[in-house]
Design an enzyme around this catalytic site. Structure first.
Site, PDB file in Angstrom:
ATOM      1  N   HIS A  19       1.515 -28.107 -27.245  1.00  0.00           N
ATOM      2  CA  HIS A  19       2.382 -29.282 -27.295  1.00  0.00           C
ATOM      3  C   HIS A  19       1.719 -30.516 -26.702  1.00  0.00           C
ATOM      4  O   HIS A  19       2.016 -31.639 -27.116  1.00  0.00           O
ATOM      5  CB  HIS A  19       3.725 -28.975 -26.633  1.00  0.00           C
ATOM      6  CG  HIS A  19       4.511 -27.964 -27.413  1.00  0.00           C
ATOM      7  ND1 HIS A  19       5.148 -26.902 -26.819  1.00  0.00           N
ATOM      8  CD2 HIS A  19       4.735 -27.846 -28.750  1.00  0.00           C
ATOM      9  CE1 HIS A  19       5.731 -26.173 -27.758  1.00  0.00           C
ATOM     10  NE2 HIS A  19       5.500 -26.726 -28.934  1.00  0.00           N
ATOM     11  N   HIS A  42       6.438 -22.899 -38.387  1.00  0.00           N
ATOM     12  CA  HIS A  42       7.098 -21.774 -37.712  1.00  0.00           C
ATOM     13  C   HIS A  42       7.873 -22.341 -36.528  1.00  0.00           C
ATOM     14  O   HIS A  42       7.470 -22.214 -35.382  1.00  0.00           O
ATOM     15  CB  HIS A  42       6.067 -20.737 -37.265  1.00  0.00           C
ATOM     16  CG  HIS A  42       5.325 -20.120 -38.408  1.00  0.00           C
ATOM     17  ND1 HIS A  42       4.271 -20.763 -39.040  1.00  0.00           N
ATOM     18  CD2 HIS A  42       5.507 -18.955 -39.055  1.00  0.00           C
ATOM     19  CE1 HIS A  42       3.822 -19.991 -40.017  1.00  0.00           C
ATOM     20  NE2 HIS A  42       4.559 -18.887 -40.053  1.00  0.00           N
ATOM     21  N   SER A 105       8.659 -26.854 -30.574  1.00  0.00           N
ATOM     22  CA  SER A 105       7.901 -27.801 -31.395  1.00  0.00           C
ATOM     23  C   SER A 105       8.775 -28.802 -32.147  1.00  0.00           C
ATOM     24  O   SER A 105       8.433 -29.993 -32.208  1.00  0.00           O
ATOM     25  CB  SER A 105       7.008 -27.046 -32.373  1.00  0.00           C
ATOM     26  OG  SER A 105       6.119 -26.224 -31.670  1.00  0.00           O
ATOM     27  N   GLU A 123      11.791 -22.074 -40.792  1.00  0.00           N
ATOM     28  CA  GLU A 123      12.082 -20.942 -39.906  1.00  0.00           C
ATOM     29  C   GLU A 123      12.668 -19.805 -40.731  1.00  0.00           C
ATOM     30  O   GLU A 123      13.683 -19.995 -41.405  1.00  0.00           O
ATOM     31  CB  GLU A 123      13.030 -21.348 -38.780  1.00  0.00           C
ATOM     32  CG  GLU A 123      13.325 -20.230 -37.817  1.00  0.00           C
ATOM     33  CD  GLU A 123      12.079 -19.541 -37.262  1.00  0.00           C
ATOM     34  OE1 GLU A 123      11.993 -18.310 -37.387  1.00  0.00           O
ATOM     35  OE2 GLU A 123      11.208 -20.240 -36.709  1.00  0.00           O
ATOM     36  N   ASP A 168       1.725 -22.509 -36.432  1.00  0.00           N
ATOM     37  CA  ASP A 168       1.625 -21.604 -35.285  1.00  0.00           C
ATOM     38  C   ASP A 168       2.540 -20.395 -35.475  1.00  0.00           C
ATOM     39  O   ASP A 168       3.582 -20.294 -34.840  1.00  0.00           O
ATOM     40  CB  ASP A 168       1.977 -22.347 -33.989  1.00  0.00           C
ATOM     41  CG  ASP A 168       1.770 -21.474 -32.761  1.00  0.00           C
ATOM     42  OD1 ASP A 168       0.885 -20.590 -32.792  1.00  0.00           O
ATOM     43  OD2 ASP A 168       2.497 -21.658 -31.775  1.00  0.00           O
TER      44      ASP A 168
END
Length: 196
Positions: A19, A42, A105, A123, A168
């Site tokens: 991050h 993700h 994120s 997601e 990620d």
């Protein structure tokens, strides 16, 4: 069904690294006024409770973001200011000693959204996707409940002149390693100006 839940790992040392790099990259890209399409392949949940049973079970935030937060007065480089600003903004005055919440994120991306920017999150996990959809209340944020690698490819090229994608996965499925490499190669062919 996939069983990985990031709540057990939120705010760990890898999150701090990921991050911080995301915040620095977004800040640098925004030195130009033209719009940016942000994508998170993700996404997970948008915000994590660092005092939750899941987070406390592993305690990974203690050696990650909590350590960073404790050292914030010594982080004088301007590169750290966006990171500290996001953490302080999410935690408010309650964050004098320890952080209570950690942004996933999508929340980091949301902090950097400007009028001409957009965010598409992917997601696949049903519970995480539902939490993410409940959180995303802006017309500039779209939640897509599908595989992020194929979903990202379907969104390319974006309408904005620039692109920043965070890839990620949990690597819970061993084929993720090869799949990520193959997807990035295809993404670059579809959108060479993207930052992946």
């Amino acid at each position: 069904m996939l069983s990985y839940l990031h709540a057990f790992h939120a705010g760990n040392f890898a999150d701090v690294q990921k991050h911080s790099a995301l915040a620095l990259t977004a800040t640098m890209m925004q030195s130009k006024k033209s719009g940016i399409a942000f994508m998170d392949t993700h996404a997970g949940s948008a915000v994590y409770d660092l005092g939750s049973e899941r987070a406390r079970k592993t305690g990974e935030a203690d050696s990650g973001v909590q350590k960073l937060w404790a050292a914030r007065d010594r982080l004088s480089s301007s590169d750290w200011q966006p990171v500290l600003s996001v953490l302080a903004g999410l935690n408010g005055k309650a964050a004098q000693l320890k952080l209570k919440r950690y942004p996933g994120s999508p929340a980091w991306f949301r902090h950097f959204l400007r009028d001409d920017d957009s965010l598409v999150t992917f997601e696949l996990h049903p519970t995480e996707g539902e939490r993410l959809a409940d959180w995303a209340s802006s017309p500039r944020i779209r939640v897509v409940r599908s595989d992020g690698l194929s979903g990202m490819l379907n969104q390319l090229p974006p309408r904005q002149p620039r692109l920043l994608v965070l890839v990620d996965p949990s690597y819970e499925v061993k084929s993720d390693y090869a799949d990520v490499a193959a997807t990035l190669q295809k993404a670059w062919q579809k959108c060479r100006h993207g930052v992946y």
